[in-house]
Design a protein around this motif. Structure first.
Motif, PDB file in Angstrom:
ATOM      1  N   ASN A 139       0.843  -1.191   0.000  1.00 40.87           N
ATOM      2  CA  ASN A 139       0.000   0.000   0.000  1.00 40.87           C
ATOM      3  C   ASN A 139       0.878   1.241   0.000  1.00 40.87           C
ATOM      4  OD1 ASN A 139      -2.037  -1.855   0.281  1.00 40.87           O
ATOM      5  ND2 ASN A 139      -2.507  -1.360   2.412  1.00 40.87           N
ATOM      6  N   LEU A 140       0.671   2.113  -0.983  1.00 34.09           N
ATOM      7  CA  LEU A 140       1.459   3.337  -1.130  1.00 34.09           C
ATOM      8  C   LEU A 140       0.538   4.542  -1.089  1.00 34.09           C
ATOM      9  CD1 LEU A 140       4.013   5.014  -1.920  1.00 34.09           C
ATOM     10  CD2 LEU A 140       3.450   4.496  -4.316  1.00 34.09           C
TER      11      LEU A 140
ATOM     12  N   VAL B 149      -1.653  -4.500  -5.094  1.00 31.86           N
ATOM     13  CA  VAL B 149      -1.056  -3.178  -4.891  1.00 31.86           C
ATOM     14  C   VAL B 149      -2.179  -2.149  -4.779  1.00 31.86           C
ATOM     15  CG1 VAL B 149       0.426  -1.399  -5.885  1.00 31.86           C
ATOM     16  CG2 VAL B 149       1.020  -3.821  -6.151  1.00 31.86           C
ATOM     17  N   ILE B 150      -2.147  -1.398  -3.677  1.00 26.25           N
ATOM     18  CA  ILE B 150      -3.107  -0.304  -3.472  1.00 26.25           C
ATOM     19  C   ILE B 150      -2.326   1.006  -3.444  1.00 26.25           C
ATOM     20  CG2 ILE B 150      -4.880   0.688  -1.991  1.00 26.25           C
ATOM     21  CD1 ILE B 150      -5.733  -1.973  -3.084  1.00 26.25           C
ATOM     22  N   VAL B 151      -2.659   1.902  -4.345  1.00 23.28           N
ATOM     23  CA  VAL B 151      -2.045   3.231  -4.361  1.00 23.28           C
ATOM     24  C   VAL B 151      -3.145   4.259  -4.124  1.00 23.28           C
ATOM     25  CG1 VAL B 151      -0.725   4.929  -5.674  1.00 23.28           C
ATOM     26  CG2 VAL B 151      -0.225   2.489  -5.935  1.00 23.28           C
ATOM     27  N   ALA B 152      -2.952   5.100  -3.133  1.00 21.59           N
ATOM     28  CA  ALA B 152      -3.916   6.156  -2.829  1.00 21.59           C
ATOM     29  C   ALA B 152      -3.233   7.514  -2.977  1.00 21.59           C
ATOM     30  CB  ALA B 152      -4.476   5.990  -1.421  1.00 21.59           C
TER      31      ALA B 152
ATOM     32  N   TYR C 210       4.106   2.438   2.903  1.00 21.20           N
ATOM     33  CA  TYR C 210       4.912   3.217   1.968  1.00 21.20           C
ATOM     34  C   TYR C 210       4.214   4.557   1.745  1.00 21.20           C
ATOM     35  CZ  TYR C 210       6.754  -1.444   0.922  1.00 21.20           C
ATOM     36  OH  TYR C 210       7.292  -2.700   1.017  1.00 21.20           O
ATOM     37  N   GLN C 211       4.948   5.637   1.940  1.00 17.31           N
ATOM     38  CA  GLN C 211       4.379   6.967   1.778  1.00 17.31           C
ATOM     39  C   GLN C 211       5.397   7.858   1.074  1.00 17.31           C
ATOM     40  OE1 GLN C 211       2.943   8.477   5.580  1.00 17.31           O
ATOM     41  NE2 GLN C 211       2.120   6.480   6.148  1.00 17.31           N
ATOM     42  N   ILE C 212       4.924   8.571   0.064  1.00  9.79           N
ATOM     43  CA  ILE C 212       5.780   9.486  -0.688  1.00  9.79           C
ATOM     44  C   ILE C 212       5.093  10.842  -0.773  1.00  9.79           C
ATOM     45  CG2 ILE C 212       6.908   9.968  -2.886  1.00  9.79           C
ATOM     46  CD1 ILE C 212       7.039   7.011  -3.431  1.00  9.79           C
TER      47      ILE C 212
END
Length: 417
Positions: free
Chosen positions: A162-163, A262-265, A283-285
């Motif tokens: 998860n990002l 895969v989860i991208v928010a 995971y954080q950007i």
């Protein structure tokens, strides 16, 4: 630019067993898709591509058509490569039939009442992704771990894939998500918030559960844009009880998702998110507005100037505060004007538009050349506000250094009278 701290996907790529690491130097491969490394030696012939395309076209499988088209655009190296890639990219993004007529739609989750799909598949990006060093390194790590999730799980080191992407509008969060899906070879499924969020009590939570049931059916990819709409803080007294139930459902879905999905928010308002949401995204950007060297790389990319470009370096100085999206729109508008007028890019008009866009509202470059008084004012602002040299001002406005000095001297004499 040898010491640039930007990171480009793709570009130069080092191969490490089980990983893909991207380096940040602009080179001749700058316009290759993110999922396009070097062309393999055993790349199929044009005839083989055509036969495959006819096969899937006659079967009515539009997902396969888009996939084969993307692969062909990636690997085609003919003299008309750029034109072919552009036409294929445009065709892939067009939807010539109703979504309900697409064969794979029957498998997608739908709203129970409207029967409208809750997600839709978007095409993979075909333009490269430019990032600063920190964001590029974080993204490379996430993609490497997602691509090797099975190996990590077998070693007891599995993690939620998860990002969370956060940052101002226009910084490329959706673009990044598309590149992740492309690098992993997964369909770029994006959640349709206009369909998920319902005014009827309980329907939004039902739709969220349907999303995660769909995503849990195997290796997959789900992009939640503007996630703050369904993930707001539950301690906000101004919110109704329904939004709190929605957030609870979202958290439960994230907890139950398998380690193959895969989860991208993405959010423009990270401060609005419930604290529990952050804990579900290991995971954080944070995607910030581009700094100087990244702005120059963006100008070179979107102005189609892969070689050294003095004008791009100057534009990077005066475009502080603009987003990646802003730079793309301004650069492409300037190129369109050049095509319509049959001349080169009017950098003076582009610079005037950039300066006019700094207040937050995008100003498009003018179709005609700047009037003399406007060009003089531009030269004055470039000198006074940005402290550019006379030579750089002349380069940007299409006159000699001596002409700039003379013009500004006359302007000062007029202002002093």
């Amino acid at each position: 630019m040898a010491n640039s701290k930007r990171n480009m996907l793709p570009g130069n790529q080092k191969r490490i067993p089980g990983h893909s690491v991207w380096e940040g130097e602009m080179n001749r491969n700058v316009l290759q898709p993110s999922y396009a490394p070097d062309v393999p030696e055993n790349s199929p012939s044009v005839g083989k591509w055509f036969a495959d395309l006819v096969d899937v076209a006659l079967s009515g499988n539009q997902d396969a058509i888009r996939h084969i088209g993307s692969l062909f655009a990636r690997e085609y190296r003919g003299p008309d490569r750029r034109e072919v890639q552009g036409r294929i990219s445009s065709a892939i993004q067009r939807r010539l039939v109703s979504l309900n007529d697409v064969r794979s739609v029957s498998q997608l989750p739908v709203d129970e009442k409207s029967r409208v799909p809750l997600i839709e598949e978007q095409p993979w990006p075909t333009m490269p992704l430019l990032l600063d060093e920190q964001a590029g390194a974080a993204l490379s790590r996430f993609v490497a771990e997602a691509a090797n999730s099975k190996q990590l799980s077998e070693a007891g080191l599995g993690s939620r894939l998860n990002l969370l992407l956060s940052g101002p509008p226009g910084t490329g969060k959706t673009f990044i998500a598309g590149h992740i899906a492309a690098r992993l070879g997964l369909p770029f499924y994006t959640v349709r918030l206009d369909t998920v969020v319902s005014s009827l009590l309980g329907d939004t939570a039902k739709n969220i559960r349907a999303l995660f049931e769909f995503a849990s059916n195997g290796p997959g990819f789900l992009f939640l844009d503007e996630v703050d709409a369904i993930a707001k803080r539950r301690d906000d007294q101004r919110e109704l009880g329904e939004i709190k139930r929605v957030v609870n459902t979202l958290i439960q879905g994230l907890d139950l998702i398998n380690d193959k999905t895969v989860i991208v928010a993405a959010t423009n308002h990270a401060h609005l998110l419930d604290p529990a949401i952050f804990r579900r995204f290991p995971y954080q950007i944070e995607v910030s507005l581009p700094e100087l060297d990244l702005r120059e790389a963006l100008w070179r990319l979107y102005l189609d100037r892969a070689e050294d470009c003095t004008e791009a370096a100057i534009l990077s100085v005066i475009s502080k505060g603009l987003s990646c999206s802003d730079i793309r729109e301004l650069a492409i508008a300037a190129r369109r004007t050049a095509v319509l007028t049959g001349s080169g890019i009017d950098f003076a008009g582009l610079a005037w538009a950039v300066i006019g866009s700094r207040e937050g509202k995008l100003h498009m470059p003018p179709i005609s050349n700047l009037e003399l008084e406007t060009k003089t004012l531009l030269q004055k602002r470039l000198r006074d506000d940005y402290e550019l040299t006379f030579e750089k001002i002349g380069r940007l406005t299409g006159v000699s250094k001596q002409a700039v000095i003379a013009t500004l001297r006359r302007r000062r004499n007029v202002d002093s009278e």
